[in-house]
Motif scaffolding. Structure first.
Motif, mmCIF file in Angstrom:
data_model
loop_
_atom_site.group_PDB
_atom_site.id
_atom_site.type_symbol
_atom_site.label_atom_id
_atom_site.label_comp_id
_atom_site.label_asym_id
_atom_site.label_seq_id
_atom_site.Cartn_x
_atom_site.Cartn_y
_atom_site.Cartn_z
ATOM 1 N N GLN A 263 -21.767 77.673 2.073
ATOM 2 C CA GLN A 263 -21.705 79.141 2.088
ATOM 3 C C GLN A 263 -22.127 79.688 3.450
ATOM 4 N N ARG A 264 -23.222 79.148 4.019
ATOM 5 C CA ARG A 264 -23.689 79.611 5.336
ATOM 6 C C ARG A 264 -22.629 79.337 6.407
ATOM 7 N N LEU B 155 -24.920 75.695 -0.736
ATOM 8 C CA LEU B 155 -25.498 76.806 0.017
ATOM 9 C C LEU B 155 -25.210 76.646 1.509
ATOM 10 N N LEU C 83 -31.555 78.380 5.039
ATOM 11 C CA LEU C 83 -31.180 78.445 3.619
ATOM 12 C C LEU C 83 -31.679 79.716 2.941
ATOM 13 N N LEU C 84 -32.888 80.147 3.252
ATOM 14 C CA LEU C 84 -33.402 81.370 2.664
ATOM 15 C C LEU C 84 -32.875 82.580 3.429
ATOM 16 N N PRO C 85 -32.684 83.719 2.728
ATOM 17 C CA PRO C 85 -32.938 83.936 1.302
ATOM 18 C C PRO C 85 -31.757 83.488 0.430
ATOM 19 N N SER C 86 -32.107 82.895 -0.708
ATOM 20 C CA SER C 86 -31.123 82.529 -1.720
ATOM 21 C C SER C 86 -31.852 82.261 -3.033
ATOM 22 N N PRO C 87 -31.348 82.789 -4.143
ATOM 23 C CA PRO C 87 -32.007 82.553 -5.435
ATOM 24 C C PRO C 87 -31.933 81.113 -5.909
ATOM 25 N N VAL C 88 -31.025 80.306 -5.327
ATOM 26 C CA VAL C 88 -30.881 78.928 -5.798
ATOM 27 C C VAL C 88 -32.149 78.108 -5.536
ATOM 28 N N GLU D 126 -40.152 84.972 4.178
ATOM 29 C CA GLU D 126 -39.093 84.366 3.368
ATOM 30 C C GLU D 126 -39.687 83.396 2.341
ATOM 31 N N GLU E 226 -19.896 81.892 5.920
ATOM 32 C CA GLU E 226 -20.368 83.198 6.392
ATOM 33 C C GLU E 226 -20.309 83.291 7.916
ATOM 34 N N ARG F 85 -26.606 71.657 -4.927
ATOM 35 C CA ARG F 85 -26.641 73.125 -4.775
ATOM 36 C C ARG F 85 -27.046 73.525 -3.362
#
Length: 248
Positions: A108-109, A105, A222-227, A21, A112, A101
């Motif tokens: 978001q987790r 995230l 936190l990963l994966p995430s483009p942020v 990751e 989810e 950010r």
């Protein structure tokens, strides 16, 4: 003129998935800035270690060490600072967190994972003996509270208090109406679950320990995430700007 070198410096892990990751994060940084020389380094566990990477840089070229870490602490203040001081034209950027950010995230987790407003949330960080690190985590917790109505407390895997298991026990007691309930609960119904929000970059030792802390649910790291790649590049640009250095 080439852009200064970016040294993406992670903690290091023995987890193959965690290492993959972080490698993907490094690749993501390079993909966002084509042509940028992005180099690998670690402060613990893995090679190449940061001092060796810094010592091997081309003479006369500027480099920026970007900590792929979530707070200020020993690794930033000592390991990275020492490596930067060892070579001219080498700069240190700020770590990735705290940052709104990252709070988004984490939100978001939690979404989810199906976390509801009635669930109590423990923001679980790796932990550091440096008070600055705990301050960074508390700042992130405040950012997360601005996004969610849950009861949210910060806790740590090591070197700081409360530990994650202690926070789980405290919230269980609050839910049962024991000591610590009432005003500290902020008026939020604690009839739901105790959830651990993993404030860690990737799978590894600390994330594995979260599953043993007694919570009902642990979110993904936190990963994966483009942020994360975007934040890393912003830290790189900010370090160069603060030093009066051009990007290219």
């Amino acid at each position: 003129m080439n852009s200064p070198i970016l040294i993406a410096c992670a903690h290091g892990t023995s987890s193959k998935l965690g290492a993959a990751e972080v490698n993907a994060l490094r690749d993501g940084i390079a993909a966002l800035r084509p042509g940028l020389d992005v180099r690998e380094a670690y402060v613990d566990v893995q090679d190449p270690d940061l001092p060796a990477v810094v010592a091997g840089l081309p003479a006369g070229e500027t480099a920026v060490v970007v900590p792929l870490l979530l707070s200020v602490g020993y690794h930033v203040k000592v390991d990275i600072a020492r490596a930067v001081k060892s070579r001219p034209d080498t700069l240190a950027a700020a770590p990735l967190g705290p940052d709104p950010r990252l709070a988004a995230l984490l939100d978001q987790r939690l979404r989810e994972a199906g976390v509801t407003d009635n669930d109590a949330v423990i923001l679980a960080a790796a932990g550091s003996s440096d008070p600055s690190a705990s301050g960074n985590v508390e700042e992130l917790a405040g950012q997360l509270r601005s996004l969610r109505s849950n009861r949210i407390v910060a806790a740590y895997g090591a070197s700081a208090k409360p530990s994650v298991p202690e926070a789980v026990a405290m919230l269980r007691e609050e839910a049962a109406g024991g000591a610590g309930a009432g005003d500290s609960a902020g008026g939020v119904d604690l009839g739901g679950r105790v959830v651990i929000a993993s404030y860690l970059l990737a799978p590894g030792f600390f994330h594995d320990q979260l599953a043993k802390a007694g919570a009902d649910l642990v979110t993904a790291p936190l990963l994966p995430s483009p942020v994360l790649a975007s934040i890393a590049l912003e830290r790189y640009d900010a370090a160069l700007a603060a030093a009066g250095q051009p990007l290219a």
